[in-house]
Design a protein around this motif. Structure first.
Motif, PDB file in Angstrom:
ATOM      1  N   UNK A 434      -5.169 -52.567  -6.331  1.00  0.00           N
ATOM      2  CA  UNK A 434      -4.919 -51.326  -5.582  1.00  0.00           C
ATOM      3  C   UNK A 434      -3.967 -50.547  -5.888  1.00  0.00           C
ATOM      4  N   UNK A 435      -2.517 -50.989  -6.208  1.00  0.00           N
ATOM      5  CA  UNK A 435      -1.438 -50.511  -6.166  1.00  0.00           C
ATOM      6  C   UNK A 435      -1.137 -49.321  -7.241  1.00  0.00           C
ATOM      7  N   UNK A 436      -0.761 -48.318  -6.862  1.00  0.00           N
ATOM      8  CA  UNK A 436      -0.195 -47.289  -7.809  1.00  0.00           C
ATOM      9  C   UNK A 436       1.019 -46.818  -7.246  1.00  0.00           C
ATOM     10  N   UNK A 437       1.628 -46.112  -8.224  1.00  0.00           N
ATOM     11  CA  UNK A 437       2.961 -45.348  -7.903  1.00  0.00           C
ATOM     12  C   UNK A 437       3.203 -44.057  -8.562  1.00  0.00           C
ATOM     13  N   UNK A 438       3.291 -43.077  -7.617  1.00  0.00           N
ATOM     14  CA  UNK A 438       3.251 -41.570  -7.979  1.00  0.00           C
ATOM     15  C   UNK A 438       4.728 -41.077  -7.739  1.00  0.00           C
ATOM     16  N   UNK A 439       5.063 -39.968  -8.624  1.00  0.00           N
ATOM     17  CA  UNK A 439       6.049 -38.982  -8.410  1.00  0.00           C
ATOM     18  C   UNK A 439       5.721 -37.777  -8.091  1.00  0.00           C
ATOM     19  N   UNK A 440       6.251 -37.117  -7.088  1.00  0.00           N
ATOM     20  CA  UNK A 440       5.915 -35.632  -6.513  1.00  0.00           C
ATOM     21  C   UNK A 440       7.062 -34.826  -6.612  1.00  0.00           C
ATOM     22  N   UNK A 449       1.216 -20.291  -2.009  1.00  0.00           N
ATOM     23  CA  UNK A 449       1.250 -20.690  -3.275  1.00  0.00           C
ATOM     24  C   UNK A 449       2.288 -21.760  -3.302  1.00  0.00           C
ATOM     25  N   UNK A 450       2.425 -22.900  -3.893  1.00  0.00           N
ATOM     26  CA  UNK A 450       3.505 -23.710  -3.886  1.00  0.00           C
ATOM     27  C   UNK A 450       3.987 -24.066  -5.335  1.00  0.00           C
ATOM     28  N   UNK A 451       5.059 -23.259  -5.735  1.00  0.00           N
ATOM     29  CA  UNK A 451       5.119 -23.247  -7.151  1.00  0.00           C
ATOM     30  C   UNK A 451       6.015 -24.385  -7.371  1.00  0.00           C
ATOM     31  N   UNK A 452       5.756 -24.754  -8.730  1.00  0.00           N
ATOM     32  CA  UNK A 452       6.161 -26.162  -9.356  1.00  0.00           C
ATOM     33  C   UNK A 452       5.751 -27.287  -8.671  1.00  0.00           C
ATOM     34  N   UNK A 453       4.754 -27.297  -7.487  1.00  0.00           N
ATOM     35  CA  UNK A 453       4.287 -28.481  -7.107  1.00  0.00           C
ATOM     36  C   UNK A 453       3.481 -29.564  -8.152  1.00  0.00           C
ATOM     37  N   UNK A 454       3.803 -30.568  -8.169  1.00  0.00           N
ATOM     38  CA  UNK A 454       3.384 -31.343  -9.460  1.00  0.00           C
ATOM     39  C   UNK A 454       3.173 -32.850  -8.890  1.00  0.00           C
ATOM     40  N   UNK A 455       2.304 -33.637  -9.188  1.00  0.00           N
ATOM     41  CA  UNK A 455       2.185 -35.180  -9.049  1.00  0.00           C
ATOM     42  C   UNK A 455       1.852 -35.660 -10.368  1.00  0.00           C
ATOM     43  N   UNK A 456       2.472 -36.857 -10.750  1.00  0.00           N
ATOM     44  CA  UNK A 456       2.084 -37.523 -11.746  1.00  0.00           C
ATOM     45  C   UNK A 456       1.892 -39.200 -11.274  1.00  0.00           C
ATOM     46  N   UNK A 457       0.791 -39.438 -11.380  1.00  0.00           N
ATOM     47  CA  UNK A 457       0.368 -41.116 -11.260  1.00  0.00           C
ATOM     48  C   UNK A 457       0.816 -41.844 -12.708  1.00  0.00           C
ATOM     49  N   UNK A 458       1.906 -42.731 -12.330  1.00  0.00           N
ATOM     50  CA  UNK A 458       2.587 -43.430 -13.426  1.00  0.00           C
ATOM     51  C   UNK A 458       1.634 -44.470 -13.800  1.00  0.00           C
ATOM     52  N   UNK A 459       1.827 -44.907 -15.105  1.00  0.00           N
ATOM     53  CA  UNK A 459       1.223 -45.953 -15.735  1.00  0.00           C
ATOM     54  C   UNK A 459       2.082 -47.190 -15.199  1.00  0.00           C
ATOM     55  N   UNK A 460       1.129 -48.368 -15.145  1.00  0.00           N
ATOM     56  CA  UNK A 460       1.584 -49.680 -14.657  1.00  0.00           C
ATOM     57  C   UNK A 460       1.674 -50.351 -16.052  1.00  0.00           C
TER      58      UNK A 460
END
Length: 520
Positions: A434-440, A449-460
């Motif tokens: 169930x655990x994941x790690x994200x960078x925002x 508008x939120x310019x440059x807003x970005x989320x990446x769900x990292x590979x484990x």
């Protein structure tokens, strides 16, 4: 009107300089002298402030040129690079550097650093660390900052002219960096994929169904949905709400406030033959702010109105209740939406919302008037800030909430690294489950508008994503674990810069920590 979270947990807030005197004085009797200002030639009040989230305190800042309806991005060093505006600010570039609490940093300005006037333009950070500045009022082109040479000018973008209507509807275009390095640009009701390195349109997308406009002054909102995987090869855009075609003219000329749009459209822009998938929101909304949640599974839609359009006093029926849209909920149309508890403060034209590192959403603004009007008007100028707590911060989830105890401050693209964390209810974790790690990436918020807003769900790494920490005993804070992940592969997936990193247990994120992602 504008907000940006900085990598020192302070939020830079600013308005425009020609509204007249504000309610916040400049420090030590300072005054701004500007013969070009249309309201006050000598102004001793602030139109920008630095808000310190941990201490709930603020201090005034000094902006010299007019920032009305401008744009910005954070550069790879975490410096706010802020561009354009109105009047003497239309070609300005301004800088704000995050500094230590004991220092009193302030704005720095270059009044004529842009090649063209940029009013209602959009900025997007690029893989090489530059920002591309797209459009603006009657600017059918784009440019870069910093410049590769002093003579570098603008690059034609006829698409923006083609998408201009009687009420414009091509301002503040939605611009997202795709995982292939090209730019997704949406204006009015249609989008293109632009290779900005060769100034070539590599793909044209179908019009959004209904053909109503979505950009300012129609003011819908758009996000690039979370990218799944450190080497993400697929990307999808979500666009929600806005004003109907003709709403601006009806409100301005006839005082008739048309019902706003209630639809959202999803478009997988990496598909060979992309097609819009439409859904209905629980209510119509124009000028709504969309804030990506740190769990990588949801977006919050907050602020705005149910009738009318963006512009001076051109909207009615404030939408007080935010909604959560869950990206991965299947089923019938509308099943992805949940209506949440609302505020009693209307947030109309010139409202903003940004994600904070602790998982809350900071909401502020609302001034639909030409000047500051605090009394005797519909929707007075609003000076308060509110903190919205999404459902994942409910007290009943405390035992599931991870707490990061160890993580790197800097990591290069594609590098493996470990994050140490604790969780009170260790039984809620499954090894590799169930655990994941994200960078925002924190967005620059203005005009829905939120310019440059970005989320990446990292590979484990491997099948055993979560391991008990060696050499660390369990404590009152909970059982101790490590998770090994891979940083985003390159600047196309995540441009170099400062990100908030979160450990997510199911749907429940930890408090974030700052990490700098570099090209090395």
């Amino acid at each position: 009107m504008h907000m940006q979270l900085m990598p020192n947990d302070r939020v830079i807030i600013f308005d425009r300089t020609d509204f007249g005197p504000s309610n916040l004085s400049l420090p030590s009797g300072q005054c701004r002298s500007d013969d070009n200002d249309t309201a006050l030639k000598i102004d001793c009040t602030a139109h920008s402030a630095e808000y310190d989230v941990p201490s709930n305190s603020f201090r005034p800042l000094t902006i010299l040129t007019d920032t009305w309806c401008s744009s910005a991005s954070l550069d790879p060093d975490g410096r706010l690079v802020q561009t354009g505006g109105f009047n003497d600010g239309e070609r300005a570039v301004r800088f704000f550097r995050a500094c230590a609490p004991e220092r009193t940093c302030d704005w720095e300005e270059l009044p004529l650093a842009l090649a063209a006037r940029r009013w209602y333009a959009t900025n997007q950070i690029l893989p090489d660390g530059r920002a591309v500045i797209v459009g603006g009022r009657r600017q059918f082109n784009y440019e870069f900052y910093p410049k590769s040479s002093g003579a570098e000018g603008t690059y034609r973008l006829p698409f923006l002219r083609e998408m201009m209507s009687a009420s414009e509807d091509n301002l503040y275009p939605f611009v997202h960096l795709n995982v292939d390095g090209n730019l997704f640009i949406f204006a009015n009701n249609r989008a293109i994929l632009l290779d900005y390195t060769s100034n070539t349109v590599v793909k044209s997308f179908p019009r959004m169904p209904g053909e109503d406009p979505r950009n300012y002054p129609s003011s819908g909102s758009s996000v690039l949905m979370p990218l799944n995987g450190s080497s993400a090869a697929e990307s999808e855009v979500l666009i929600c709400g806005g004003a109907r075609a003709g709403a601006y003219e009806e409100a301005l000329k006839n005082k008739t406030y048309l019902r706003a749009l209630s639809t959202c459209g999803r478009l997988r822009i990496t598909d060979a033959s992309p097609a819009w998938a439409m859904e209905e929101m629980p209510t119509a909304r124009v000028m709504g702010d969309m804030v990506l949640m740190p769990n990588g599974k949801e977006v919050l839609i907050v602020n705005g109105a149910a009738e009318g359009t963006a512009g001076w006093e051109l909207a009615r029926s404030p939408v007080m209740a935010p909604v959560i849209y869950r990206f991965d909920n299947g089923g019938s149309s509308g099943s992805r939406f949940s209506v949440l508890g609302g505020s009693d403060v209307p947030r109309m034209y010139h409202s903003t919302a940004v994600l904070l590192r602790d998982g809350r959403v900071l909401v502020g603004g609302s001034n639909p008037h030409v000047n500051y009007n605090f009394y005797g008007v519909l929707f007075p100028t609003e000076l308060s800030l509110e903190a919205f707590s999404p459902p994942y911060l409910d007290w009943s989830l405390c035992d599931l909430r991870p707490a990061i105890v160890e993580s790197p401050q800097e990591v290069g693209h594609g590098r493996r690294f470990s994050v140490g964390f604790t969780v009170r209810d260790g039984s809620s974790l499954t090894v590799g489950g169930t655990v994941s790690v994200t960078v925002v990436a924190p967005g620059f918020a203005t005009h829905a508008l939120a310019m440059n807003q970005r989320v990446v769900v990292l590979d484990v790494v491997g099948t055993a994503a979560v391991k008990r920490r060696r050499g660390r005993k369990d404590s009152a804070e909970g059982a101790a674990y490590d998770v090994e992940v891979v940083a985003p592969a390159n600047g196309k997936v995540a441009p170099a810069g400062y990100y908030m990193l979160f450990v997510v247990n199911g749907d429940v994120p930890s408090e974030g920590v700052w990490v700098r992602i570099t090209n090395s």
